[in-house]
Design an enzyme around this catalytic site. Structure first.
Site, short mmCIF file in Angstrom:
data_model
loop_
_atom_site.label_atom_id
_atom_site.label_comp_id
_atom_site.label_asym_id
_atom_site.label_seq_id
_atom_site.Cartn_x
_atom_site.Cartn_y
_atom_site.Cartn_z
N GLY A 3 0.80 -1.21 0.00
CA GLY A 3 0.00 0.00 0.00
C GLY A 3 0.83 1.26 0.00
O GLY A 3 0.45 2.27 0.59
N ALA A 4 1.97 1.23 -0.68
CA ALA A 4 2.90 2.37 -0.66
C ALA A 4 2.56 3.43 -1.69
O ALA A 4 3.34 4.37 -1.88
CB ALA A 4 4.33 1.88 -0.88
N ASN A 5 1.41 3.32 -2.33
CA ASN A 5 1.03 4.32 -3.33
C ASN A 5 0.39 5.57 -2.73
O ASN A 5 0.14 6.54 -3.44
CB ASN A 5 0.08 3.72 -4.36
CG ASN A 5 -1.16 3.12 -3.73
OD1 ASN A 5 -1.11 1.97 -3.29
ND2 ASN A 5 -2.26 3.86 -3.67
N GLY A 33 -0.70 7.73 1.41
CA GLY A 33 -0.82 7.74 2.86
C GLY A 33 0.42 7.29 3.61
O GLY A 33 1.55 7.65 3.27
N TYR A 79 -14.43 -3.78 10.10
CA TYR A 79 -13.09 -3.19 10.12
C TYR A 79 -12.39 -3.53 11.43
O TYR A 79 -11.22 -3.94 11.43
CB TYR A 79 -13.19 -1.67 9.96
CG TYR A 79 -11.85 -0.97 10.07
CD1 TYR A 79 -10.89 -1.12 9.09
CD2 TYR A 79 -11.55 -0.16 11.16
CE1 TYR A 79 -9.65 -0.48 9.18
CE2 TYR A 79 -10.33 0.49 11.27
CZ TYR A 79 -9.38 0.32 10.27
OH TYR A 79 -8.16 0.94 10.38
N SER A 129 -4.74 -1.06 14.43
CA SER A 129 -5.47 0.18 14.70
C SER A 129 -6.00 0.15 16.12
O SER A 129 -6.26 -0.92 16.68
CB SER A 129 -6.65 0.31 13.72
OG SER A 129 -7.57 1.29 14.14
#
Length: 305
Positions: free
Chosen positions: A21-23, A25, A168, A142
């Site tokens: 998910g390094a694209n 945030g 979630y 989280s």
């Protein structure tokens, strides 16, 4: 470690990191900071166009940066297999990618989207890469894990009425159960590898804008008023990924009030996340659902950096 900043990070030259998910945030920030510290970084992204834009910005500011973008869709096990088939030896895997409070949907393999992406995709990825990881696995959870309930009989919300926030929270509790169980298995095998977890507190990222409801607008407002930056939110993950003496099984979060912001410190997770029977049951279900069986060689891993 109170007051820790990336400027205190050891030189990461010669080390290779995979950041999912390094694209955008937190993942984009983590990739940039690690590259600035000398690391070779693989940006594992579902959206490779956005990933390449992040990599280009890193190279513009750091011409000598070693970073590359590779396709990875955690909501598709065939993509996970394709990624791992081509992945080189690495030092650290940062399981950062995730979705939050999305409308009811399914992954390509039929899993509930949040559990499938946040937990099962990372579970499969980690297991398939395990013989190529030298140091540690970092998984981003989280504070929402505190309200999570893992229903082993209905992990994928096939019987229950789907509720996006409890789904979630279940996935984020699963991240911690996975981390602690993985560390127990490393210990049992006599491995020096480490499994650690982190959470960003309340950070302003694109994660909060995909609920498909009026909550998107509300969260954009609260992000501006209350949230810390993505740079601040990435600090716990970066510390968890690079601190030399961090013990396996650690959980790192912001040190400020209510763990919402601040420099990274060791934090406590709830009692449910430490339930060994629940962790074992989740592990077995995860192996059955993904088809990935873990094999942890004895005495593997490195404690360097």
């Amino acid at each position: 470690m109170y007051g820790w900043t990336p400027g205190e990070m050891n030189d990461q030259s010669g080390r290779t990191f995979v950041v999912t998910g390094a694209n955008s945030g937190l993942g984009a920030v983590s990739a940039r900071v690690l590259a600035e510290a000398g690391a070779s970084v693989i940006l594992a992204c579902r959206n490779t166009v956005r990933g390449e834009a992040v990599a280009d910005r890193i190279r513009e500011s750091q011409p000598e940066a070693q970073c590359e973008v590779r396709s990875l869709d955690l909501a598709d096990l065939s993509s996970v297999y394709a990624f791992t088939n081509e992945c080189p030896q690495i030092d650290v895997l940062i399981n950062n990618a995730g979705v939050m409070a999305v409308p009811k949907s399914r992954t390509k393999d039929g899993f509930e989207m949040q559990l499938g992406t946040n937990h099962l995709g990372h579970f499969a990825l980690t297991g398939l890469l395990l013989d190529r990881i030298n140091d540690r696995v970092v998984t981003v959870s989280s504070g929402m894990h505190r309200i999570g309930r893992v229903d082993l009989k209905d992990l994928n919300w096939e019987q229950r009425t789907y509720r996006r926030w409890p789904a979630y929270a279940q996935s984020k509790l699963a991240n911690l159960l996975f981390t602690y169980e993985l560390q127990r298995r490393f210990d049992a095998a006599g491995s020096s590898m480490r499994a650690v977890a982190a959470h960003p507190g309340y950070a302003s990222t694109g994660l909060q804008s995909h609920t498909g409801t009026i909550q998107d607008k509300l969260m954009r407002v609260t992000n501006k008023l209350l949230a810390q930056s993505a740079e601040g939110g990435a600090l716990p993950s970066l510390y968890a990924a690079t601190a030399p003496s961090l013990p396996g099984g650690s959980y790192v979060g912001p040190g400020g009030r209510f763990e919402q912001r601040g420099s990274p410190v060791l934090v406590r997770s709830n009692k449910r996340s430490r339930d060994r029977a629940l962790a074992k049951g989740l592990w077995e279900e995860s192996e059955a659902l993904t088809g990935v069986a873990y094999r942890i060689p004895a005495g593997t891993g490195s404690t360097q950096n």
